[in-house]
Design an enzyme around this catalytic site. Structure first.
Site, PDB file in Angstrom:
ATOM      1  N   GLU A  52       0.905  -1.154   0.000  1.00 14.99           N
ATOM      2  CA  GLU A  52       0.000   0.000   0.000  1.00 14.99           C
ATOM      3  C   GLU A  52       0.938   1.196   0.000  1.00 14.99           C
ATOM      4  OE1 GLU A  52      -1.132   2.964   1.378  1.00 14.99           O
ATOM      5  OE2 GLU A  52      -2.225   2.180   3.114  1.00 14.99           O
ATOM      6  N   CYS A  66      -2.468   7.714   4.793  1.00  9.23           N
ATOM      7  CA  CYS A  66      -2.502   7.310   3.382  1.00  9.23           C
ATOM      8  C   CYS A  66      -3.715   7.936   2.707  1.00  9.23           C
ATOM      9  CB  CYS A  66      -2.616   5.813   3.245  1.00  9.23           C
ATOM     10  SG  CYS A  66      -1.775   4.889   4.506  1.00  9.23           S
TER      11      CYS A  66
END
Lengths: 525, 525
Positions: B265, B302
């Site tokens: 990720e 994120c």
């Protein structure tokens, strides 16, 4: 249906420059008319652009519409009639019964995926409802569904000209997922491909789908395939073929600005373990079954039993005696292409020359072009463990028996295997302890583990896994046969707090209620 | 719990040569005791060998046993008490409330996966019963279940020292799947890692699992991580971090003899679209919500809203005015590490120097080490479309407003975006048509699409997707948050015609009957 040799780009049948690709009848070596046009990067671009344009509409087409589309393809294939069977026989050298059976499997597969689409199972719907009063923070409505990944490139396989080619498992599962498909037709059966491709084209029109849902291109060499996998509009690749071909596509796909998954089904030697009590009790029958599986279709199956592993001793000697006698009578069969035939001959010749291998017997030699002569060889586990080349796939009806001194050696052989599509245990009840010792090793090695069967013959159903760890496939998390194959072409998306009017149709309150889903983690339907 | 600085290899706490790694309090720049030992290839080898030895037993441990293991880890983490909170605060500069919340999330996540394991959903059981009388060929019994892929390497993330580190989402989902885990601890919070690692170690012992189920290593530079991903016993990788780090791991994993999946990720700018009527009706409130989301946790998420896209005009001007006023008051916050702080400063400075970008305002400057000063910038859609660098993630609380001339330009910006974790629509009912035009584009771009929320704050539930197309992640077919994350570490295996005594426990007639499964394609339970 008169064959035209043209590329199918959306609803257009396209001729470019001079037709160059001709099918060859492997049984006679004769060229078959018509010649086919080889596409270039320009045609890849056109097909991919149409696929991209079709993407959003096809992705969210209703489940019923997509199911009917799959069924219509099957109907259109049947409607071609015997012309399809005859052309496929000419292009592949395969007998009528096999082709008819494969047509049945292909249409059955399309209809199975229609059922899967209708059931809604593959959407994996999940609804976590809003909890406005939750402390310390409220939760908003969250809904998940799998959506199509986008346009898929499918490479037709030579050894299943119907079931793993233009309308085969890859195409059927990609369509079921809602992905437009661009097929690179296999040059060994362009006429068969054209017939099937036009059946799909016709189904697209009849079902009132955007034309870009399907295109089919022919190409010479690797250029067209490379262009297809490199195209940024393509989001996944389905391939069945050689290890070198699969590895090349994986490399290209990984080198893209946006890497994409390649589902390559590559090579497998499908080890069969003959456990001691089964071998003792029914060695004769096992030997006959083994040679039957080995020689079926000239051994041109991904699941051909290329290696048999057993303990040395009298029971094995008896098995080998029957197997050898049986293979001596094995009739030669025409292989699919001159290339496959040559690779087979080279593989057998390398094996025969190996100092650690002994030949047990060969089938009847052929006096026709591309005739496959079956072969049976033996080596010791010690040599098999030392010499990596003995584990290479020989595509055709040749197998290698690996003789083990003891059970430890058998377990070592199992542990040293590469990834496989299948592994098989021939066992009796009293072999259970050894089977239990082998099972965890084999689970790491193969996508399908079977008992008292032979690996050839792959059932198209819900529980099938035709996959397995590398190098059997490029992605052991998937299968290329059976209904679970649809998951290769789906990805989950979470829709958070969307108004009903904006949600995908399948996720609205009205429609999701009847579909299988998890509601707050609990299964409904 | 006294910290030792030792590597955790199975049940052993191992010291090697001289301890070298020291945590630094980012708020003061002071080093924290103790020093941690850096592992080498030898320790990777030991940890992987133990993991391999534990693999078969853990994979087929009962669902109940695995669920209790996950719950025991949560209990052990809670049992550490306030010492954990204090150490994590020292190592990360994050405030108490945030760390306590994250501990709650981490334990909640472990308990959620325990429920998921108990439910048996992730096994995806499928039973296609034998049909001995089927014509022309009988069918044998075929059963499918997902099994663990094998040992998993997990790289702890710096920005979630609990929820995405040693016992975070990757580890929890890998354990839930039945995979042994080898963690490479993040050097920014080694003490936190040791506390959590020893909690897991203790849970392994209490639950009577093989010690190799869990190991944790510290390392300097990239060597240890490379060795871990290269090790042939490791079968998958979980990583949350930078794009360069993720790409490096993907490359290593692809170059192995047996390539393996890396679930990385990596980076996302989480575009927020302000649709015209919503902007007109509630621009002031939207601006406050936006800056709140942007500055939370110094923007070290994120899912930080790094880009806001809107039509130019008076409504946007009002929004910008409130946003600018609000950001001017934004207090500085300590960033996680000096490295992150420096990268943030460099990113902001590059943006500020860009000729196509105008700065709207900055938050309060910090006079402490590693203090993040928030920033707000604006550019035109024309420039944004031309200059690829404007789409790079700046990890921290800085955002770029993209001003579009018209709706076509807004759609162009959407189409040109790279893959994202999230995209957001701020919309009113009357914006529905534009939302409908954007949705199919955004579905291709993101793993999560939300309406009238802000991307920060990721719910851990069943319908969550924390994933998305490259470069947001390396594999858009998955999520790293929520219960569906378990599927990353599973692969299907088909068991054909196995006697009941040889089948995995969950697939026997006796046990499968109560578990959710497909029987001949029809859902049962």
């Amino acid at each position: 249906m008169e064959l035209t040799g043209r590329l199918l780009i959306g609803k257009a049948n396209v001729a470019v420059s001079t037709p160059e690709i001709k099918a060859i009848n492997p049984a006679t070596g004769e060229q078959l008319a018509p010649a086919y046009y080889a596409g270039s990067i320009a045609e890849v671009d056109q097909a991919c652009e149409l696929a991209k344009q079709a993407n959003a509409e096809f992705r969210h087409s209703s489940l019923e519409k997509r199911a009917v589309f799959l069924e219509t393809i099957a109907d259109e294939i049947i409607a071609i009639g015997d012309a399809l069977i005859e052309r496929t026989m000419l292009e592949t050298g395969l007998p009528r019964g096999r082709i008819e059976g494969e047509r049945g499997r292909t249409c059955g597969q399309l209809r199975l995926f229609a059922e899967v689409v209708r059931s809604g199972e593959s959407l994996d719907l999940r609804i976590d409802p809003a909890m406005p009063d939750r402390q310390p923070l409220p939760r908003v409505d969250l809904r998940l569904q799998n959506i199509a990944v986008g346009p898929v490139a499918v490479f037709g396989a030579s050894n299943f000209p119907l079931a793993f080619s233009v309308a085969g498992g890859d195409t059927a599962s990609a369509f079921a997922a809602g992905c437009p498909v661009v097929v690179k037709a296999h040059s060994a059966h362009p006429g068969t491909s054209e017939m099937i491709g036009r059946a799909i084209q016709s189904a697209v029109t009849k079902c009132d789908l955007p034309e870009g849902v399907f295109s089919m291109l022919y190409g010479i060499g690797n250029e067209l395939g490379q262009a297809l996998v490199t195209d940024q509009r393509i989001k996944a690749v389905g391939f069945t073929g050689s290890r070198s071909g699969g590895l090349a596509l994986m490399k290209i796909a990984q080198a893209r600005t946006e890497p994409i998954p390649v589902y390559a089904e590559m090579s497998s030697i499908n080890p069969v373990f003959l456990l001691p009590d089964a071998l003792e009790a029914r060695g004769h029958k096992l030997a006959e079954g083994f040679i039957g599986s080995l020689t079926m279709g000239a051994g041109q199956f991904c699941t051909n039993p290329g290696v048999v592993i057993a303990l040395s001793g009298k029971a094995l000697d008896k098995f080998l005696s029957t197997a050898t006698t049986t293979i001596l009578d094995a009739a030669p069969q025409t292989m699919l292409t001159a290339g496959i035939y040559q690779a087979y001959k080279d593989g057998v010749s390398t094996l025969a020359k190996s100092k650690s291998v002994k030949s047990l017997g060969y089938g009847i030699e052929s006096n026709q072009p591309n005739g496959c002569q079956s072969g049976l060889f033996i080596t010791t586990a010690e040599d098999f463990l030392k010499d990596q080349t003995l584990r290479d796939e020989i595509f055709g009806s040749t197998s290698l028996v690996v003789e083990c001194k003891d059970i430890d050696e058998m377990l070592s052989v199992a542990s040293q295997l590469e990834g496989q599509l299948t592994t098989t245990l021939q066992m009796d009840d009293t072999d259970l302890d050894l089977a239990k010792a082998l099972l965890p090793i084999l689970e790491d090695k193969a996508g399908r583990i079977m008992v008292n069967g032979w690996p050839t013959g792959v059932e198209v159903c819900h529980a099938m896994v035709h996959g397995g760890p590398f190098p059997a496939t490029s992605d052991p998390r998937t299968t290329s046969v059976g209904s679970a194959a649809i998951y290769r072409f789906l990805r989950p998306v979470c829709y958070q707090n969307l108004p009903q009017a904006l949600l995908p149709e399948t996720l609205t309150d009205k429609n999701s209620v009847d579909l299988p889903h998890l509601f707050d983690g609990k299964r409904v339907n």
